[in-house]
Motif scaffolding. Structure first.
Motif, short mmCIF file in Angstrom:
data_model
loop_
_atom_site.label_atom_id
_atom_site.label_comp_id
_atom_site.label_asym_id
_atom_site.label_seq_id
_atom_site.Cartn_x
_atom_site.Cartn_y
_atom_site.Cartn_z
N TYR A 149 -0.02 -26.04 41.40
CA TYR A 149 0.04 -24.66 41.91
C TYR A 149 1.38 -24.02 41.52
O TYR A 149 1.43 -22.91 41.01
N LEU A 150 2.48 -24.73 41.76
CA LEU A 150 3.81 -24.20 41.44
C LEU A 150 4.04 -24.08 39.94
O LEU A 150 4.66 -23.13 39.47
N ARG A 151 3.52 -25.03 39.18
CA ARG A 151 3.71 -25.04 37.72
C ARG A 151 3.03 -23.84 37.05
O ARG A 151 3.45 -23.40 35.99
N GLN A 152 1.98 -23.33 37.66
CA GLN A 152 1.21 -22.23 37.07
C GLN A 152 1.80 -20.86 37.35
O GLN A 152 1.30 -19.86 36.86
N ARG A 153 2.87 -20.78 38.13
CA ARG A 153 3.37 -19.50 38.58
C ARG A 153 4.87 -19.36 38.34
O ARG A 153 5.61 -20.33 38.42
N ALA A 154 5.28 -18.12 38.10
CA ALA A 154 6.71 -17.81 37.97
C ALA A 154 6.91 -16.33 38.19
O ALA A 154 6.05 -15.51 37.86
N ILE A 155 8.04 -15.99 38.75
CA ILE A 155 8.44 -14.59 38.89
C ILE A 155 9.63 -14.40 37.95
O ILE A 155 10.65 -15.07 38.11
N LEU A 156 9.48 -13.52 36.97
CA LEU A 156 10.53 -13.28 35.99
C LEU A 156 11.32 -12.04 36.40
O LEU A 156 10.74 -11.03 36.75
N THR A 157 12.61 -12.14 36.31
CA THR A 157 13.47 -11.00 36.60
C THR A 157 14.68 -11.05 35.68
O THR A 157 15.20 -12.13 35.40
N PRO A 158 15.12 -9.91 35.17
CA PRO A 158 16.25 -9.93 34.23
C PRO A 158 17.61 -10.07 34.91
O PRO A 158 18.59 -10.33 34.24
N GLN A 159 17.67 -9.94 36.23
CA GLN A 159 18.98 -9.97 36.89
C GLN A 159 19.05 -11.12 37.90
O GLN A 159 18.11 -11.34 38.67
N ASN A 160 20.18 -11.81 37.90
CA ASN A 160 20.40 -12.93 38.81
C ASN A 160 20.36 -12.49 40.27
O ASN A 160 19.91 -13.24 41.13
N ASP A 161 20.84 -11.29 40.57
CA ASP A 161 20.81 -10.81 41.95
C ASP A 161 19.38 -10.74 42.48
O ASP A 161 19.12 -11.10 43.63
N ASP A 162 18.46 -10.26 41.64
CA ASP A 162 17.05 -10.21 42.05
C ASP A 162 16.47 -11.60 42.22
O ASP A 162 15.71 -11.86 43.16
N ALA A 163 16.83 -12.50 41.32
CA ALA A 163 16.35 -13.89 41.43
C ALA A 163 16.86 -14.52 42.73
O ALA A 163 16.11 -15.20 43.43
N ASP A 164 18.13 -14.27 43.07
CA ASP A 164 18.68 -14.80 44.31
C ASP A 164 17.95 -14.24 45.53
O ASP A 164 17.65 -14.98 46.47
N LEU A 165 17.66 -12.96 45.51
CA LEU A 165 16.94 -12.32 46.62
C LEU A 165 15.55 -12.94 46.79
O LEU A 165 15.14 -13.26 47.91
N ILE A 166 14.84 -13.13 45.69
CA ILE A 166 13.50 -13.72 45.75
C ILE A 166 13.58 -15.18 46.21
O ILE A 166 12.78 -15.62 47.05
N ASN A 167 14.55 -15.93 45.70
CA ASN A 167 14.71 -17.32 46.12
C ASN A 167 14.99 -17.43 47.61
O ASN A 167 14.40 -18.27 48.31
#
Length: 186
Positions: free
Chosen positions: A131-149
């Protein structure tokens, strides 16, 4: 980097390090690198034809046409095939329209909507590797990745652990300059 940006960079490198290119180029007016016969003599044009970040296949090995469309659209952006517009007061056209099929629509806050769309039933399936391997959220900025994480970790039960890492090279290293070129800053 768009193809024209790559060609400009290549021409700068050829000018600096290739005496034969410099000598031949001085004989004629400067042309764009992609049409310059000297460039064509020493180089081959390669274009990106596949995005590696989004797997076009489903978990059972079938092609996913939605993912293929998305990948084609991203490649078209890189090849300047998607029209861009300027906003008021801007000199360069850098704004593009995102097709409706790639927009996540919801009444929820944006991070909730994106996470719920990409990771449905996350709380129940967070330990399912497929399930996890099939999915990803792509974002160009680290701040957005941190917020999602942070948002995703709040959904998990249990104690969290922080693992330390480094994102730069120690300047005291013997080959610091070479190492810094191998590991560019994001």
């Amino acid at each position: 980097m768009t193809q024209s940006g790559c060609l400009f960079y290549l021409e700068v490198i050829l000018d600096k390090y290739c005496p034969l290119y410099q000598k031949e180029k001085d004989k004629k007016w400067c042309k764009p690198a992609s049409t310059d016969p000297i460039y064509r003599k020493y180089c081959q044009i390669h274009t990106l034809s596949r995005i590696m970040r989004v797997n076009e296949y489903t978990a059972d090995g079938h092609l996913d046409s939605r993912k293929q469309l998305f990948n084609k659209w991203v490649l078209d952006i890189g090849d300047d095939n998607v029209p861009a517009v300027c906003k008021d007061g801007e000199e360069e056209a850098t704004w593009i329209e995102i097709p409706e099929q790639f927009i996540v629509k919801s009444e929820k806050p944006p991070v909730d909507a994106i996470v719920d769309t990409i990771f449905p039933n996350f709380i129940l399936r967070h330990e399912d590797e497929d399930y996890l391997r099939q999915r990803a959220i792509l974002t160009p900025q680290n701040d957005d990745a941190d917020l999602i994480n942070k948002h995703m970790f709040k959904k998990l039960q249990g104690q969290t652990m922080t693992y330390k890492s480094s994102d730069e090279i120690c300047n005291g290293s013997t080959d610091a300059i070479e190492q810094q070129q191998s590991y560019p800053v994001e």
